[in-house]
Design a protein around this motif. Structure first.
Motif, short mmCIF file in Angstrom:
data_model
loop_
_atom_site.label_atom_id
_atom_site.label_comp_id
_atom_site.label_asym_id
_atom_site.label_seq_id
_atom_site.Cartn_x
_atom_site.Cartn_y
_atom_site.Cartn_z
N PHE A 22 0.85 -1.19 0.00
CA PHE A 22 0.00 0.00 0.00
C PHE A 22 0.89 1.24 0.00
CE2 PHE A 22 -2.31 -3.44 1.98
CZ PHE A 22 -3.53 -3.40 1.33
N VAL A 23 0.31 2.35 -0.47
CA VAL A 23 1.04 3.62 -0.53
C VAL A 23 0.15 4.72 0.06
CG1 VAL A 23 2.48 2.94 -2.50
CG2 VAL A 23 0.27 4.03 -2.92
N HIS A 24 0.65 5.93 0.01
CA HIS A 24 -0.02 7.10 0.58
C HIS A 24 -1.50 7.19 0.21
CE1 HIS A 24 -0.84 11.30 1.52
NE2 HIS A 24 -1.11 11.51 0.25
N LYS A 25 -1.82 7.01 -1.05
CA LYS A 25 -3.22 7.18 -1.49
C LYS A 25 -4.15 6.11 -0.90
CE LYS A 25 -2.77 4.79 -5.95
NZ LYS A 25 -3.44 3.57 -5.59
N ASP A 26 -3.59 5.04 -0.33
CA ASP A 26 -4.40 3.96 0.23
C ASP A 26 -4.69 4.13 1.72
OD1 ASP A 26 -4.23 2.49 -2.25
OD2 ASP A 26 -2.21 1.86 -1.66
N LEU A 27 -4.19 5.20 2.32
CA LEU A 27 -4.27 5.32 3.78
C LEU A 27 -5.69 5.18 4.31
CD1 LEU A 27 -2.81 5.67 6.45
CD2 LEU A 27 -3.12 8.14 6.19
N LEU A 28 -6.66 5.85 3.74
CA LEU A 28 -8.02 5.75 4.25
C LEU A 28 -8.53 4.31 4.23
CD1 LEU A 28 -9.76 8.97 2.90
CD2 LEU A 28 -9.02 8.47 5.23
N GLN A 29 -8.14 3.56 3.23
CA GLN A 29 -8.55 2.16 3.09
C GLN A 29 -7.94 1.27 4.16
OE1 GLN A 29 -7.31 0.55 -0.68
NE2 GLN A 29 -7.61 -1.56 -0.02
N ILE A 30 -6.70 1.55 4.58
CA ILE A 30 -5.98 0.64 5.49
C ILE A 30 -5.85 1.17 6.91
CG2 ILE A 30 -4.68 -0.40 3.61
CD1 ILE A 30 -2.24 1.32 4.55
N ARG A 31 -6.21 2.41 7.15
CA ARG A 31 -5.97 3.05 8.45
C ARG A 31 -6.51 2.23 9.62
NH1 ARG A 31 -8.24 6.74 12.09
NH2 ARG A 31 -6.73 8.30 12.85
N GLN A 32 -7.77 1.81 9.56
CA GLN A 32 -8.35 1.08 10.68
C GLN A 32 -7.68 -0.28 10.87
OE1 GLN A 32 -10.57 2.59 12.84
NE2 GLN A 32 -9.90 0.87 14.10
N ALA A 33 -7.29 -0.93 9.79
CA ALA A 33 -6.59 -2.21 9.92
C ALA A 33 -5.28 -2.03 10.68
CB ALA A 33 -6.33 -2.81 8.53
N LEU A 34 -4.54 -0.96 10.38
CA LEU A 34 -3.28 -0.69 11.09
C LEU A 34 -3.55 -0.47 12.58
CD1 LEU A 34 -1.54 1.73 8.55
CD2 LEU A 34 -1.22 -0.75 8.78
N ILE A 35 -4.56 0.31 12.88
CA ILE A 35 -4.90 0.60 14.28
C ILE A 35 -5.32 -0.67 15.01
CG2 ILE A 35 -6.57 1.82 15.74
CD1 ILE A 35 -6.44 4.11 13.58
N ASP A 36 -6.12 -1.51 14.36
CA ASP A 36 -6.58 -2.75 14.99
C ASP A 36 -5.44 -3.73 15.25
OD1 ASP A 36 -9.13 -1.69 14.88
OD2 ASP A 36 -9.77 -2.95 13.19
N VAL A 37 -4.56 -3.90 14.27
CA VAL A 37 -3.42 -4.80 14.45
C VAL A 37 -2.52 -4.28 15.56
CG1 VAL A 37 -1.32 -5.75 13.39
CG2 VAL A 37 -3.48 -5.75 12.11
N HIS A 38 -2.25 -2.99 15.56
CA HIS A 38 -1.42 -2.39 16.61
C HIS A 38 -2.04 -2.61 17.99
CE1 HIS A 38 -0.03 0.92 19.22
NE2 HIS A 38 1.13 0.70 18.63
N ALA A 39 -3.34 -2.40 18.12
CA ALA A 39 -4.01 -2.59 19.42
C ALA A 39 -3.89 -4.03 19.90
CB ALA A 39 -5.47 -2.18 19.32
N ASP A 40 -4.01 -4.99 19.00
CA ASP A 40 -3.86 -6.40 19.37
C ASP A 40 -2.40 -6.71 19.73
OD1 ASP A 40 -4.89 -9.17 19.62
OD2 ASP A 40 -3.51 -9.53 17.96
N ALA A 41 -1.48 -6.20 18.93
CA ALA A 41 -0.06 -6.48 19.16
C ALA A 41 0.43 -5.88 20.48
CB ALA A 41 0.78 -5.95 18.00
N HIS A 42 -0.19 -4.79 20.91
CA HIS A 42 0.23 -4.09 22.13
C HIS A 42 -0.87 -4.12 23.20
CE1 HIS A 42 3.88 -2.59 20.25
NE2 HIS A 42 3.15 -2.40 19.18
N ALA A 43 -1.69 -5.16 23.17
CA ALA A 43 -2.84 -5.25 24.08
C ALA A 43 -2.43 -5.10 25.54
CB ALA A 43 -3.58 -6.56 23.86
#
Length: 180
Positions: A15-36
Motif C-alpha cells: 500500500f502507498v499514501h493514497k491507500d491510507l483511508l482504506q488501510i488506516r483502521q486495519a493498522l490501528i486494529d493490528v497495533h491494538a492487538d499487538a500491544h494489548a
C-alpha cells in the motif's frame, strides 16, 4: 486445538499514501492487538496520530500480511527528508551514503508471533527500496527484539527518546539491501 499457523499461508499486499483511508483502521486494529498488554499507556494510545503522520508522507510505503481477509501484521515507513537524517548525530563520521528509509512501525498480532511474519514483512517492506540505508527504533527494554533486528543486519548506533512520553529507543541502522 488451533490449526498450526504458517507465514506461507499469508498474503502480503503493498500500500502507498493514497491507500491510507482504506488501510488506516486495519493498522490501528493490528497495533491494538499487538500491544494489548500496554494499551493503557498514553504513548500507545496516540498510535492513530502516528498512522496519519506517516501515512501523510507522499512516499509512504506499507505492507500488510493477511490471513484470508484478516490483517495479521504490518510494517510501514517512508524516506527520510534529505540532509535531515536525525540518526547521523550518533555516528562520527556518518556514512557517506545519504538516502535513508525510516522504518517506522512493525506490528504482529499475538497469535501470529514467532512464525517468521515480522521477518517476512520487514524484507517485503525494504526489498527494492532505492535508499541506501534503513533506520528504525527499538525500545531499549526489549533486547530480544533488538537482537532480532541485529540478526537481519541492523546495528545499534545510539539511543534516543523522540518524545517526552515515549520510551528510550535503540537507534538501529542497516545498509540496503539487507543481507540474506
Amino acid at each position: 486445538m488451533e490449526p498450526s499457523l504458517s507465514v506461507a499461508d499469508l498474503v502480503v499486499r503493498r500500500f502507498v499514501h493514497k491507500d491510507l483511508l482504506q488501510i488506516r483502521q486495519a493498522l490501528i486494529d493490528v497495533h491494538a492487538d499487538a500491544h494489548a498488554d500496554a494499551m493503557d499507556d498514553e504513548f500507545n494510545q496516540r498510535f492513530p496520530w502516528f498512522v496519519d503522520h506517516w501515512g501523510g508522507h507522499p512516499e509512504f510505503a506499507c505492507v500488510i500480511a493477511f490471513d484470508g481477509e484478516e490483517p495479521v501484521a504490518f510494517a510501514y515507513g517512508a524516506p527520510a527528508n534529505p540532509n535531515r537524517e536525525w540518526w547521523r548525530e550518533h555516528l562520527k563520521p556518518a556514512p557517506e551514503k545519504d538516502r535513508t528509509f525510516s522504518f517506522s512501525e512493525l506490528a504482529v498480532r499475538m497469535k501470529w508471533r514467532k512464525q517468521g511474519v515480522a521477518h517476512a514483512l520487514s524484507r517485503a517492506l525494504l526489498e527494492d527500496r532505492p535508499e541506501d540505508l534503513a533506520v528504525l527504533l527499538v525500545d531499549v527494554t526489549h533486547p530480544r527484539v533488538q537482537a532480532l533486528y541485529e540478526s537481519w543486519g541492523f546495528k545499534k548506533v545510539g539511543e534516543r527518546q523522540p518524545f517526552p512520553d515515549s520510551p528510550v529507543y535503540s537507534v538501529m541502522l542497516a545498509e540496503l539491501p539487507l543481507s540474506r
